[in-house]
Write an enzyme that holds these catalytic residues in place. Structure first.
Site, PDB file in Angstrom:
ATOM      1  N   GLN A 175       0.835  -1.199   0.000  1.00  0.00           N
ATOM      2  CA  GLN A 175       0.000   0.000   0.000  1.00  0.00           C
ATOM      3  C   GLN A 175       0.870   1.249   0.000  1.00  0.00           C
ATOM      4  O   GLN A 175       1.907   1.310   0.648  1.00  0.00           O
ATOM      5  CB  GLN A 175      -0.946  -0.003   1.194  1.00  0.00           C
ATOM      6  CG  GLN A 175      -0.291  -0.137   2.554  1.00  0.00           C
ATOM      7  CD  GLN A 175      -1.325  -0.224   3.670  1.00  0.00           C
ATOM      8  OE1 GLN A 175      -2.512   0.024   3.467  1.00  0.00           O
ATOM      9  NE2 GLN A 175      -0.871  -0.578   4.861  1.00  0.00           N
ATOM     10  N   HIS A 197      -2.635   0.076  -3.991  1.00  0.00           N
ATOM     11  CA  HIS A 197      -3.614   0.552  -3.015  1.00  0.00           C
ATOM     12  C   HIS A 197      -4.076   1.965  -3.392  1.00  0.00           C
ATOM     13  O   HIS A 197      -5.214   2.192  -3.704  1.00  0.00           O
ATOM     14  CB  HIS A 197      -3.065   0.510  -1.585  1.00  0.00           C
ATOM     15  CG  HIS A 197      -4.044   0.913  -0.523  1.00  0.00           C
ATOM     16  ND1 HIS A 197      -4.245   2.225  -0.148  1.00  0.00           N
ATOM     17  CD2 HIS A 197      -4.884   0.187   0.253  1.00  0.00           C
ATOM     18  CE1 HIS A 197      -5.157   2.292   0.797  1.00  0.00           C
ATOM     19  NE2 HIS A 197      -5.563   1.071   1.068  1.00  0.00           N
ATOM     20  N   ASP A 239      -7.857   0.894  -3.619  1.00  0.00           N
ATOM     21  CA  ASP A 239      -8.856   1.054  -2.570  1.00  0.00           C
ATOM     22  C   ASP A 239      -9.461   2.450  -2.724  1.00  0.00           C
ATOM     23  O   ASP A 239      -8.758   3.454  -2.537  1.00  0.00           O
ATOM     24  CB  ASP A 239      -8.211   0.884  -1.196  1.00  0.00           C
ATOM     25  CG  ASP A 239      -9.231   0.782  -0.067  1.00  0.00           C
ATOM     26  OD1 ASP A 239     -10.394   1.167  -0.292  1.00  0.00           O
ATOM     27  OD2 ASP A 239      -8.862   0.329   1.029  1.00  0.00           O
ATOM     28  N   GLU A 274     -11.314  -2.102  -4.532  1.00  0.00           N
ATOM     29  CA  GLU A 274     -11.715  -2.350  -3.148  1.00  0.00           C
ATOM     30  C   GLU A 274     -12.643  -1.246  -2.663  1.00  0.00           C
ATOM     31  O   GLU A 274     -12.394  -0.070  -2.898  1.00  0.00           O
ATOM     32  CB  GLU A 274     -10.479  -2.417  -2.253  1.00  0.00           C
ATOM     33  CG  GLU A 274     -10.791  -2.750  -0.801  1.00  0.00           C
ATOM     34  CD  GLU A 274      -9.553  -2.977   0.047  1.00  0.00           C
ATOM     35  OE1 GLU A 274      -9.698  -3.024   1.285  1.00  0.00           O
ATOM     36  OE2 GLU A 274      -8.445  -3.096  -0.516  1.00  0.00           O
ATOM     37  N   ASP A 308     -14.375  -4.623   2.001  1.00  0.00           N
ATOM     38  CA  ASP A 308     -13.708  -4.286   3.261  1.00  0.00           C
ATOM     39  C   ASP A 308     -14.762  -3.765   4.240  1.00  0.00           C
ATOM     40  O   ASP A 308     -15.203  -4.485   5.126  1.00  0.00           O
ATOM     41  CB  ASP A 308     -12.606  -3.250   3.007  1.00  0.00           C
ATOM     42  CG  ASP A 308     -11.858  -2.862   4.283  1.00  0.00           C
ATOM     43  OD1 ASP A 308     -12.186  -3.388   5.361  1.00  0.00           O
ATOM     44  OD2 ASP A 308     -10.940  -2.022   4.215  1.00  0.00           O
ATOM     45  N   GLN A 330     -11.578  -9.151   1.996  1.00  0.00           N
ATOM     46  CA  GLN A 330     -10.478  -8.816   2.884  1.00  0.00           C
ATOM     47  C   GLN A 330     -10.796  -9.336   4.286  1.00  0.00           C
ATOM     48  O   GLN A 330     -11.772  -8.916   4.904  1.00  0.00           O
ATOM     49  CB  GLN A 330     -10.201  -7.310   2.981  1.00  0.00           C
ATOM     50  CG  GLN A 330      -9.046  -7.074   3.950  1.00  0.00           C
ATOM     51  CD  GLN A 330      -8.576  -5.647   4.128  1.00  0.00           C
ATOM     52  OE1 GLN A 330      -7.650  -5.402   4.886  1.00  0.00           O
ATOM     53  NE2 GLN A 330      -9.165  -4.701   3.431  1.00  0.00           N
ATOM     54  N   LYS A 332      -9.768  -8.685   7.407  1.00  0.00           N
ATOM     55  CA  LYS A 332      -9.012  -7.587   8.012  1.00  0.00           C
ATOM     56  C   LYS A 332      -8.741  -7.923   9.472  1.00  0.00           C
ATOM     57  O   LYS A 332      -9.591  -7.728  10.340  1.00  0.00           O
ATOM     58  CB  LYS A 332      -9.792  -6.280   7.880  1.00  0.00           C
ATOM     59  CG  LYS A 332      -8.951  -5.038   8.127  1.00  0.00           C
ATOM     60  CD  LYS A 332      -9.642  -3.828   7.556  1.00  0.00           C
ATOM     61  CE  LYS A 332      -8.724  -2.613   7.568  1.00  0.00           C
ATOM     62  NZ  LYS A 332      -9.270  -1.519   6.746  1.00  0.00           N
ATOM     63  N   CYS A 362      -2.284  -0.280   8.296  1.00  0.00           N
ATOM     64  CA  CYS A 362      -0.984   0.367   8.430  1.00  0.00           C
ATOM     65  C   CYS A 362      -0.673   0.689   9.887  1.00  0.00           C
ATOM     66  O   CYS A 362       0.483   0.907  10.251  1.00  0.00           O
ATOM     67  CB  CYS A 362      -0.941   1.640   7.600  1.00  0.00           C
ATOM     68  SG  CYS A 362      -2.296   2.790   7.981  1.00  0.00           S
TER      69      CYS A 362
END
Length: 427
Positions: A175, A197, A239, A274, A308, A330, A332, A362
């Site tokens: 990303q 990303h 995304d 995404e 997501d 995803q 997550k 992140c």
């Protein structure tokens, strides 16, 4: 085989996540930036400012043989958005860990990972523990089970979930953060499998009718062609944080039309989109995403939908997989909670013939990232996020190297078994 190793004590250590916690609602509303800060008032409960440093809390299990194993608790960057748990509050998480999780840890059999998770992470006062607690405690329990068995985390997962030991790495997805152009170059030069990303999280980045976003997609494809090595042909994954729906409209046909047009801009690439829209609830997301997926499939588009927002828990993941409400889900990890549920989520996707993406945020830590690498490779997910942080290099190194180490260990053990079998046959 039973073990006498137990949890003798538990220690906690405050720490930092690798990025920041951001108020997505405020950013989406169009606040101005001030250097690395966002100007203006926060909108999401718990945020004292729009961007705050990510915090974490490490939990160390002091085992009866003297070993200490660790797990890390934290939240995701956009906490409190898309049906997620609220902002990570260190004091509240520590208090609950001490009052509920630690007493349970001292009375559990750590040799069986799944059973230990079920015991320690059981509901408290009729509700789940905070997902951050589930996440960090389950990492430590997986490390404890691996220590008892003298194996890698991967081998514990494969043993307990009846999976074959892996022989190949899982494609790595990096990303970019806001330093998009420089970080795209880094990704291409390092031949990342899936990129970039793009962090398309504002109207400015998406542009009127999506033109700014489409120009960026075409630029990434051209940059791959211009500076990529021979034979390098990554998947392009963007995304868009719901901005197709916000800017183009919330009609499934209109969204599918736009995504097909983006796919036509880069016809030689597999394209992942995404979070094309956030329909406000899990049920609405299921219905509308299933329509978009079906429309793209009917049109033979090269684009794939990745879900997501509104797909957080294991139950959510199973629903999206069963209803084919995404091409790729995803998983997550901090939003799923227990890493045991991440494993189950990936396996549920594979059983339903839907792509499984072991993701996260992140804002995570080096430790949680290494755990995610081992789970991704054990389950042979379709892709895994290079995390933590937004610097690209660090995430590629941490997650990529962890995969390579595990494969090296497993290959070594295979060679030793083959050698032993050969010597036994000679005698």
């Amino acid at each position: 085989m039973a073990t006498s190793v137990t949890v003798r004590d538990v220690i906690l250590a405050p720490g930092n996540g690798s990025f920041f916690y951001d108020d997505q609602a405020a950013i989406r509303a169009g606040v101005a930036t001030d250097g690395f800060r966002y100007a203006g008032a926060p909108l999401t409960p718990g945020f004292q400012s729009i961007r705050i440093p990510a915090r974490s809390l490490s939990i160390g299990l002091v085992l009866s043989d003297g070993m200490i194993v660790w797990g890390d608790m934290m939240g995701v960057q956009y906490s409190g958005a898309g049906g997620r748990d609220p902002l990570f509050m260190m004091d509240a998480i520590e208090s609950l860990t001490r009052s509920v999780a630690i007493p349970r840890l001292k009375s559990t059999d750590i040799s069986n990972f799944q059973a230990a998770c079920s015991h320690v992470l059981a509901h408290h006062e009729g509700s789940r523990l905070p997902l951050a607690v589930e996440y960090g405690v389950s990492q430590a329990l997986l490390a404890a089970a691996a220590h008892v068995a003298c194996t890698t985390l991967t081998e514990v997962v494969c043993s307990e979930f009846s999976l074959s030991l892996p022989e190949k790495r899982v494609p790595l997805y990096a990303q970019s953060g806001d330093a998009r152009e420089i970080n795209v170059d880094k990704m291409i030069l390092k031949a990342v499998d899936i990129l970039p990303h793009g962090l398309i999280n504002s109207r400015e980045k998406f542009g009127p009718s999506g033109e700014t976003f489409r120009a960026f997609v075409k630029w990434v494809a051209k940059r791959v062609s211009d500076i990529g090595g021979p034979g390098y042909h990554p998947t392009l994954h963007f995304d868009v944080y719901g901005w197709i729906g916000l800017e183009i409209g919330m009609d499934a046909n209109t969204i599918a039309d736009f995504i097909c047009a983006v796919g036509d801009d880069v016809p030689d690439y597999r394209l992942h989109i995404e979070s094309p829209a956030d329909f406000g609830s899990t049920n609405a997301q299921l219905d509308e995403y299933a329509k978009i997926v079906n429309l793209l499939d009917e049109r033979g588009s090269n684009a794939r939908i990745v879900v997501d927002e509104q797909c957080n828990t294991l139950d959510d993941i199973k629903l999206f997989a069963e209803m084919k409400a995404a091409h790729i889900v995803q998983v997550k990890m901090p939003d799923v909670g227990s890493v045991a549920d991440t494993i189950r989520g990936v396996l549920a996707c594979k059983q339903s013939g839907v792509g499984a993406y072991v993701g996260g945020s992140c804002s995570e830590t080096d430790l949680s990232a290494r755990v995610s690498a081992q789970i991704a490779i054990a389950t042979q997910a379709d892709m895994v996020l290079a995390k933590p942080g937004m610097g690209v290099d660090e995430g590629i190194s941490i997650v990529g190297n962890e995969q390579n180490r595990v494969l090296a260990v497993l290959n070594y053990r295979r060679s030793q078994r083959a050698l032993s079998n050969g010597e036994a046959n000679l005698t």
